[in-house]
Design an enzyme around this catalytic site. Sequence first.
Site, PDB file in Angstrom:
ATOM      1  CB  THR A  61     -47.537   5.957  15.620  1.00 36.75           C
ATOM      2  OG1 THR A  61     -47.000   4.635  15.657  1.00 36.75           O
ATOM      3  CG2 THR A  61     -48.155   6.165  14.231  1.00 36.75           C
ATOM      4  CE1 TYR A 107     -52.474   4.374  14.964  1.00 36.73           C
ATOM      5  CE2 TYR A 107     -50.555   2.954  14.767  1.00 36.73           C
ATOM      6  CZ  TYR A 107     -51.213   3.991  15.396  1.00 36.73           C
ATOM      7  OH  TYR A 107     -50.615   4.650  16.445  1.00 36.73           O
ATOM      8  CG  LEU A 138     -44.549  -8.635  25.158  1.00 37.50           C
ATOM      9  CD1 LEU A 138     -45.140 -10.006  24.860  1.00 37.50           C
ATOM     10  CD2 LEU A 138     -43.129  -8.519  24.611  1.00 37.50           C
ATOM     11  CE1 TYR A 178     -48.641 -15.427  17.616  1.00 33.92           C
ATOM     12  CE2 TYR A 178     -48.242 -13.727  19.264  1.00 33.92           C
ATOM     13  CZ  TYR A 178     -49.073 -14.670  18.685  1.00 33.92           C
ATOM     14  OH  TYR A 178     -50.339 -14.858  19.183  1.00 33.92           O
ATOM     15  CG  ASP A 203     -44.378  -8.869  14.120  1.00 38.00           C
ATOM     16  OD1 ASP A 203     -44.930  -7.757  14.057  1.00 38.00           O
ATOM     17  OD2 ASP A 203     -44.673  -9.744  14.956  1.00 38.00           O
TER      18      ASP A 203
END
Length: 331
Positions: free
Chosen positions: A118, A142, A189, A207, A288
């Site tokens: 990832t 994670y 999303l 957001y 974010d």
Amino acid sequence: MTTTAKKYLVTGGAGYVGSVVAAHLLERGHRVTVLDDLSTGFAEAVPAGAEFIEGRIQDAAQWLDGSYDGVLHFAAFSQVGESVARPEKYWENNVGGTMALLAAMRSAGVRKLVFSSTAATYGEPETVPITETAPTAPTSPYGASKLAVDHMIGGECAAHGLAAVSLRYFNVAGAHGPLGERHEPESHLIPLVLQVALGRREAISVYGEDYPTPDGTCVRDYIHVADLAEAHLLALDAMTADTVPAGEHLICNLGNGNGFSVREVVETVRKVTGHPIPEITAPRRPGDPAVLVASAEAARERLGWTPSRPDLADVVADAWTFARLRREEGA
């Protein structure tokens, strides 16, 4: 491209990406065994033609033997928020489980691995698009667990002659026929916006609208799940052809290189579905980043991978078809 049928173990093959990759392997003529404990996957998502073993990767040694030509590893927990609340769950499964899988591969003499990593390993990037040389500074257990696995794989390659490719990517979307995204609970999303179009959600929350981006909302890289599957098959091809030889751990980022904002995604869903998709503006979520876009130059150079479905409308259209199919099935 390989022409000889091989036999592969797909861990986590009842999940979203794993099931699509398993289907692509079968379509290529390979033999596939799916190993999944169904904690987050679905038995009906295992593609027809694959052997299915319900079990944990910690116990892979029970089933893995020298008849396998390689392993594609997707069996991981992947919810960032949950990993913050329950880090021990992520270390035990993602790291401990992979350690057991590598030991089973070593014992069985299976020397090829494709790892579903990832881009969360990079944390908040200093520059974009993100390259493989960017500093790794994950901001969640994670991401940290996935980075630990990448380090583990690198050591296995150097010490024991494993050939491995780790593929790092952000947002996967779209569907491959009857195989698509279905998380419980859903946190991504595109499927969330499609829930609005299906009447299962009144509006979509946006957001933050004051980010330093063209429309003020976060920008993310989206890859069609079928393009992602092709990258995994190309990684196998590279190891079979020894362009990724025994002892090498190749890490490649995957992405479109452009990125789409939250509002661009919402507007695309409006166009594809014909639904107005009401929005609710909400405060920024902590952590974010404004822009997360991956460079895929290394994947192009080493694997020959180029996404063939880069248009966001195509990604959304396939996801919409899958969502309506699920509705028709009563799900």
